[in-house]
Design an enzyme around this catalytic site. Structure first.
Site, PDB file in Angstrom:
ATOM      1  N   GLU A 166      -8.965  -6.880 -13.948  1.00 34.49           N
ATOM      2  CA  GLU A 166      -9.473  -7.698 -12.876  1.00 34.49           C
ATOM      3  C   GLU A 166     -11.197  -7.737 -12.682  1.00 34.49           C
ATOM      4  O   GLU A 166     -11.971  -7.506 -11.753  1.00 34.49           O
ATOM      5  CB  GLU A 166      -9.106  -6.823 -11.668  1.00 34.49           C
ATOM      6  N   GLU A 271       2.702  -7.951 -14.062  1.00 32.74           N
ATOM      7  CA  GLU A 271       2.958  -7.218 -12.884  1.00 32.74           C
ATOM      8  C   GLU A 271       3.777  -8.077 -11.973  1.00 32.74           C
ATOM      9  O   GLU A 271       3.582  -8.093 -10.573  1.00 32.74           O
ATOM     10  CB  GLU A 271       1.419  -6.980 -11.911  1.00 32.74           C
TER      11      GLU A 271
HETATM   12  O1  G3I Z   1      -0.453   9.853  -4.655  1.00 32.44           O
HETATM   13  C1  G3I Z   1      -0.929   9.917  -3.504  1.00 32.44           C
HETATM   14  C2  G3I Z   1      -0.231  10.856  -2.466  1.00 32.44           C
HETATM   15  O2  G3I Z   1      -0.683  12.014  -2.934  1.00 32.44           O
HETATM   16  C3  G3I Z   1      -1.094  10.654  -1.147  1.00 32.44           C
HETATM   17  O3  G3I Z   1      -0.257  11.623  -0.330  1.00 32.44           O
HETATM   18  C4  G3I Z   1      -0.905   9.153  -0.829  1.00 32.44           C
HETATM   19  C5  G3I Z   1      -1.722   8.790   0.461  1.00 32.44           C
HETATM   20  O4  G3I Z   1      -2.164   7.471   0.683  1.00 32.44           O
HETATM   21  O5  G3I Z   1      -1.635   8.591  -1.846  1.00 32.44           O
HETATM   22  C6  G3I Z   1      -0.964   8.544  -2.766  1.00 32.44           C
HETATM   23  O6  G3I Z   1      -1.501   7.798  -3.902  1.00 32.44           O
HETATM   24  C7  G3I Z   1      -1.360   6.354  -3.828  1.00 32.44           C
HETATM   25  C8  G3I Z   1      -0.771   5.670  -5.061  1.00 32.44           C
HETATM   26  O7  G3I Z   1      -0.666   4.320  -4.806  1.00 32.44           O
HETATM   27  C9  G3I Z   1       0.796   5.951  -5.368  1.00 32.44           C
HETATM   28  O8  G3I Z   1       1.510   5.905  -4.129  1.00 32.44           O
HETATM   29  C10 G3I Z   1      -2.709   5.723  -3.455  1.00 32.44           C
HETATM   30  O9  G3I Z   1      -3.356   5.844  -2.163  1.00 32.44           O
HETATM   31  C11 G3I Z   1      -2.630   4.095  -3.531  1.00 32.44           C
HETATM   32  O10 G3I Z   1      -3.760   3.612  -3.709  1.00 32.44           O
HETATM   33  C12 G3I Z   1      -1.975   3.725  -4.823  1.00 32.44           C
HETATM   34  O11 G3I Z   1      -1.732   2.292  -4.772  1.00 32.44           O
HETATM   35  C13 G3I Z   1      -1.869   1.534  -5.981  1.00 32.44           C
HETATM   36  C14 G3I Z   1      -2.711   0.474  -6.160  1.00 32.44           C
HETATM   37  O12 G3I Z   1      -2.531  -0.258  -7.267  1.00 32.44           O
HETATM   38  C15 G3I Z   1      -4.027   1.269  -6.219  1.00 32.44           C
HETATM   39  O13 G3I Z   1      -4.066   1.994  -7.499  1.00 32.44           O
HETATM   40  C16 G3I Z   1      -0.422   0.892  -5.953  1.00 32.44           C
HETATM   41  O14 G3I Z   1       0.798   1.926  -6.130  1.00 32.44           O
HETATM   42  C17 G3I Z   1      -0.066   0.254  -7.192  1.00 32.44           C
HETATM   43  O15 G3I Z   1       1.144  -0.624  -7.365  1.00 32.44           O
HETATM   44  C18 G3I Z   1      -1.314  -0.962  -7.452  1.00 32.44           C
HETATM   45  O16 G3I Z   1      -0.988  -1.641  -8.648  1.00 32.44           O
HETATM   46  C19 G3I Z   1      -2.012  -2.648  -8.884  1.00 32.44           C
HETATM   47  C20 G3I Z   1      -2.267  -2.605 -10.249  1.00 32.44           C
HETATM   48  O17 G3I Z   1      -2.790  -1.436 -10.734  1.00 32.44           O
HETATM   49  C21 G3I Z   1      -3.596  -3.583 -10.602  1.00 32.44           C
HETATM   50  N1  G3I Z   1      -3.194  -4.784  -9.995  1.00 32.44           N
HETATM   51  C22 G3I Z   1      -2.618  -5.042  -8.669  1.00 32.44           C
HETATM   52  C23 G3I Z   1      -1.779  -3.834  -8.338  1.00 32.44           C
HETATM   53  C24 G3I Z   1      -0.955  -3.970  -6.917  1.00 32.44           C
HETATM   54  O18 G3I Z   1      -2.021  -3.784  -6.183  1.00 32.44           O
END
Ligand code: G3I
Length: 385
Positions: A166, A271
């Site tokens: 990105e 994705e």
């Molecule tokens: O693991 C923690 C947990 O301990 C905590 O209690 C909780 C509270 O919010 O957060 C948890 O982490 C979250 C994680 O996902 C696991 O569920 C993060 O806050 C959250 O920001 C994270 O979101 C991910 C996001 O990327 C940001 O990294 C999504 O799962 C994931 O599907 C998404 O994937 C992205 C690709 O990497 C790049 N392209 C877009 C795609 C979709 O957004």
């Protein structure tokens, strides 16, 4: 006895011929293959992004689906910088080790996601203890250490890396990230060079969303051309494929894949999902930093998906796979961003607490009509513009 033996030999050689011939999609609807990986064998790999409860085998609903259906995996979160390298000099390899072991146990093509991203990168990477931005040289040294350490640890085991994720904005210019502001545009080529040095056999990808929109796609085409002109190895462009029922058009999808094929790189759909919920923002984006306020109107299918939408989703998946089939020689894999609907990031983005239906398996792990539509994609004519 001799007759039985020669009949057996004839059967074996027939089977051998069949196994060596290029697969010709049958036009008569026979029994559908029962798995996605079988349906597209000889065309492209089919995969899913895994969360931690899947690769640690705690998710008893998701794991059997993963093992049966997919032959490539991507880690949804655990190889992002903040997870694998949370503090200066401190790497957290437990979860990634378990992820890679899961992929190996199951004979899967293992993807790494992602080395350089403007999101999920801790503050310490860009700022010193007094809160000032670090110098170009310091940030380059940190980037190099990160790539060498992470790629080096899984050399020969993680077979393909989203090296840069990105980095291009919607208008096609380079995103004004801290990477760009502190290092300058050459952070991208450095990342590819160091990934190549750390594992010369690994596939190296540039990965992005909404690439189907022309300004962004043109920017990424220019970026890849520039890397190629400098002799930097880029194996494939990853089209994330965070789609909607009405975006992108099939023509946009077709021409986008074609634009990268013309550059001589492979294409991966990295994705894939299809959002059926109302738009909460105007922009066609997968920018994780966006958020919008919840409202009942934005969560219309909390009690279940109407059949009309279920069928529209199935048709949409069938149509997109028609385009992928057209480009099957260039497409290396199609990876879904999650296993079942309940796992999807789209239940929480950009509005928290929605009930989303973007994947092929429902919340109970049952295949949806979209699954049947995808699995039969090889029987239909590929997309013709
Ligand atoms: O693991 C923690 C947990 O301990 C905590 O209690 C909780 C509270 O919010 O957060 C948890 O982490 C979250 C994680 O996902 C696991 O569920 C993060 O806050 C959250 O920001 C994270 O979101 C991910 C996001 O990327 C940001 O990294 C999504 O799962 C994931 O599907 C998404 O994937 C992205 C690709 O990497 C790049 N392209 C877009 C795609 C979709 O957004």
């Amino acid at each position: 006895m001799r007759r039985a033996l020669s009949a057996l030999t004839a059967l074996v050689s027939l089977a051998a011929v069949a196994a060596c011939s290029p697969a010709t999609p049958s036009t008569a609807p026979g029994p559908a293959p029962s798995t996605l990986k079988d349906a597209f064998a000889g065309r492209f790999l089919v995969g899913a992004a895994l969360n931690e409860s899947q690769f640690t085998e705690q998710d008893s609903r998701g794991v059997p689906i993963v093992k049966a259906q997919f032959n490539t995996v991507t880690p949804e979160n655990i190889l992002k910088w903040e997870n694998v390298h949370p503090r200066h000099g401190e790497y957290a390899f437990d979860a990634p080790d378990r992820y890679v072991a899961f992929g190996e146990r199951n004979g899967m093509f293992i993807v790494g996601h992602t080395l350089v991203w403007h999101q999920q990168t801790p503050r310490w990477v860009f700022f010193d203890a007094s809160g000032s931005r670090v110098s170009r040289d310091t940030l380059l040294a940190r980037l190099r250490d990160h790539i060498q350490t992470v790629v080096g640890r899984y050399k020969g085991r993680i077979k393909g890396w989203d090296v840069v994720n990105e980095a291009v904005d919607e208008d096609g210019s380079l995103r004004k990230s801290l990477w760009l502001e502190i290092i300058g545009p050459d952070y991208i080529e450095k990342a590819f060079q160091w990934a190549n040095e750390a594992d010369p056999q690994a596939e190296l990808y540039y990965n992005d969303y909404s690439v189907e929109n022309a300004p962004k796609r043109n920017g990424i085409v220019a970026l890849v051309k520039n890397l190629q002109a400098k002799g930097i190895r880029v194996t494939a462009v990853g089209l994330q494929g965070h789609n909607r029922l009405d975006w992108p058009t099939l023509a946009q999808q077709d021409s986008t894949i074609g634009a990268f094929v013309a550059l001589g790189v492979k294409v991966a759909i990295t994705e894939l999902d299809i959002d059926v919920l109302p738009r909460a923002t105007r922009a066609q984006t997968a920018d994780v930093s966006l958020s919008a306020a919840p409202s009942a109107g934005l969560n219309p299918y909390a009690a279940g998906l109407p059949d009309s939408v279920q069928q529209a989703l199935a048709k949409r998946y069938a149509d997109l796979f028609g385009v992928y089939m057209k480009h099957r020689d260039a497409i290396t894999r199609v990876t879904f961003w999650g296993v079942t609907d309940g796992d999807s990031w789209l239940n929480g983005w950009p509005v928290r607490g929605r009930t989303s239906y973007p994947l092929l398996f429902d919340r109970a792990g049952k295949p949806k009509p979209a699954f049947d539509a995808v699995i039969r994609a090889t029987e239909r004519p590929a997309f013709v513009p």
